[in-house]
Design an enzyme around this catalytic site. Structure first.
Site, PDB file in Angstrom:
ATOM      1  N   ASP A   9      -4.394  -4.645   5.953  1.00 35.95           N
ATOM      2  CA  ASP A   9      -4.737  -5.483   4.808  1.00 35.95           C
ATOM      3  C   ASP A   9      -3.497  -6.304   4.426  1.00 35.95           C
ATOM      4  O   ASP A   9      -2.382  -5.794   4.449  1.00 35.95           O
ATOM      5  CB  ASP A   9      -5.179  -4.596   3.631  1.00 35.95           C
TER       6      ASP A   9
ATOM      7  N   SER B  57       0.857  -1.187   0.000  1.00 34.56           N
ATOM      8  CA  SER B  57       0.000   0.000   0.000  1.00 34.56           C
ATOM      9  C   SER B  57       0.890   1.234   0.000  1.00 34.56           C
ATOM     10  O   SER B  57       1.769   1.341  -0.858  1.00 34.56           O
ATOM     11  CB  SER B  57      -0.948  -0.051   1.195  1.00 34.56           C
TER      12      SER B  57
ATOM     13  N   HIS C 135      -3.089  -1.082  -3.071  1.00 40.93           N
ATOM     14  CA  HIS C 135      -4.166  -0.107  -2.906  1.00 40.93           C
ATOM     15  C   HIS C 135      -3.924   1.028  -3.889  1.00 40.93           C
ATOM     16  O   HIS C 135      -2.818   1.522  -4.031  1.00 40.93           O
ATOM     17  CB  HIS C 135      -4.186   0.452  -1.481  1.00 40.93           C
TER      18      HIS C 135
END
Lengths: 190, 281
Positions: free
Chosen positions: A135, A15, A42
């Site tokens: 995540d 991310s 992401h």
């Protein structure tokens, strides 16, 4: 010890800060490999284009955003498209979904990692890079539970270390590596 | 129990197949052609929310009709937004619609699996702005009667407005999304019932016999929920619903390229997944 012949696919999640890292990694990989590489990062929901193009500039391997039910080919880097979860179906084909966001994200790293874990079982190498939420931790846990090999970027080298730290807390991580070491590992198995 | 723990149980494929058989027998919905990975994920999420720990526990619960409706809502996907993928709408506006309306007295449009109706609202707004709405007949269908009621009511949560605005800005720069809705408390209401040429109907893409003679069919992000065989059936059905030289629009990551029926269509815009029916019957 990780053997080249055990690994049939690589999956990478990341991310905040990970695009730069991916660029560095991809720029140093060979131009051919027998493995597919899956990437879930992401990305901004409304920036539909640009990411595969910008990653392609430095990569010798071709980076594509797959379509639903597309077959997996070796030697390609598959990037989860904006606004879709990317998974591998039991049939071995790609599956895209617009299901709800998971931990605030679509694509979800957990979904991509988890489905790769179920499909490739012990023949998977999972790598989790820098990022600002948790995540990917559950996906890494699934990779470990299915017998795959788990690697996180060394938190000390991360722009934001929340993501690898969450994975380290959630499951067994086989190796904690710097970006250089990750590149070397990939070079040996690809 | 968290979703991760349930997913770790890896809902057994055999049990899911039995569940699918039960649903078909009791309610007439056929989920056997669904892509099983993502379908299991949605079942797992429904189980988590409702604190159900096994398929054996789930099966008797959904014998109740009310419980089944909420199950159906959870396992069929209802993600949609106003002017989703704005570049597709720009392409429709500039390239497809002017031509269609020039060639046809009436243009028939089908939104297949329209969910809560944002795509229908988008089409109405678009045609109204182009001053073509009076020449259109629009049909929205979905498998889920409850979500169809939402589509008819066309009532959405206000917090989505900035998001709608971002998309609209691409299609009609300078227009304000809020002007198309009336605000009632924290909701946005689109007065769908003012448009007599917009209808909604319950329709199951898998089981029901198709309609016919549409000039434009939008079926976006629906195929992704089905396995390859069922996708093929649905594409055939959509093809049958189209007029010769009618247009089909799929979702951004969907493609008919590796389907048998792909030679029935030509690609008009690969980026926007717009196809045109090749052969006329």
């Amino acid at each position: 010890m990780l053997s080249k012949f055990d690994i049939k696919a690589v999956v990478i999640g990341g991310s905040a800060g990970s695009l730069q890292v991916l660029n560095t990694i991809f720029s140093q990989l060979p131009d051919k490999t027998r493995l597919p590489i899956f990437v879930a990062v992401h990305r901004l929901k409304h920036v539909y284009t640009g990411m595969p193009e910008s990653l392609n500039v430095k990569s010798k391997l071709h980076i594509v955003e797959p379509h639903d039910k597309q077959a997996i080919a070796p030697g390609k880097i598959y990037l989860a498209p904006a606004n879709y979860h990317m998974a591998i179906e039991r049939s071995g084909l790609f599956s895209m979904s617009s299901d709800e966001m998971v931990l605030g994200s679509r694509p979800s790293i957990d979904i991509t990692l988890g489905s790769c874990a179920e499909y490739y079982k012990k023949n998977l190498l999972g790598i989790l890079l820098t990022g600002a939420n948790k995540d990917g931790a559950d996906g890494m846990r699934k990779i470990h539970l299915n017998g795959g090999h788990t690697v996180v970027q060394d938190p000390k080298t991360c722009m934001i270390d929340t993501m690898p730290k969450a994975a380290l807390a959630a499951t067994t991580i086989d190796q904690t590596l710097s970006i250089e070491e990750i590149i070397n590992l990939l070079k040996t198995i690809l | 129990m968290s979703s991760t723990e349930i997913e770790a149980l890896n809902l057994p494929e055999g049990e899911i197949k039995t569940l699918i058989d039960n649903i078909k027998k009791n309610y007439g919905f056929d989920f056997s052609g669904y892509a099983i990975g993502s379908f299991s994920r949605r079942i797992a999420r429904f189980m988590e929310v409702n604190k159900i720990t096994s398929i054996a526990q789930l099966t008797p619960l959904i014998k109740d009709k009310v419980a089944f409706t909420s199950f159906l809502n959870a396992v069929t996907v209802n993600t949609t937004e106003l002017f989703r993928d704005p570049s597709m709408w720009v392409f429709l506006k500039d390239k497809i619609l002017p031509r269609l309306f020039e060639k046809n007295e009436k243009v028939k449009i089908w939104h297949a699996a329209c969910s809560s109706g944002e795509e229908v609202v988008s089409m109405v707004i678009l045609l109204k702005e182009l001053n073509l709405l009076h020449k259109a007949e629009i049909l929205g269908t979905d498998i889920n009667t409850e979500i169809l009621e939402q589509a008819k009511a066309a009532t959405y949560l206000s917090w989505r407005l900035p998001h709608y605005q971002k998309n609209l800005e691409v299609v009609f720069p300078g227009k304000k999304a809020e002007n198309y809705f009336s605000k009632v408390e924290n909701k946005l209401v689109f007065k769908m019932d003012e448009y007599k040429n917009v209808r909604f109907k319950n329709f199951d893409l898998v089981l029901d016999t198709s309609f016919s003679q549409f000039n434009l069919v939008l079926c976006r992000n629906v195929l992704i929920y089905f396995d390859q065989e069922q996708q093929e059936n649905i594409i055939l059905k959509l093809n049958g619903a189209l007029e010769p030289k009618g247009y089909l629009v799929l979702g951004a990551q969907e493609s008919i390229d590796w389907h048998k029926s792909s030679d029935e269509f030509m690609s008009i815009s690969n980026d926007n997944k717009i196809y045109r029916k090749f052969k006329g019957q």
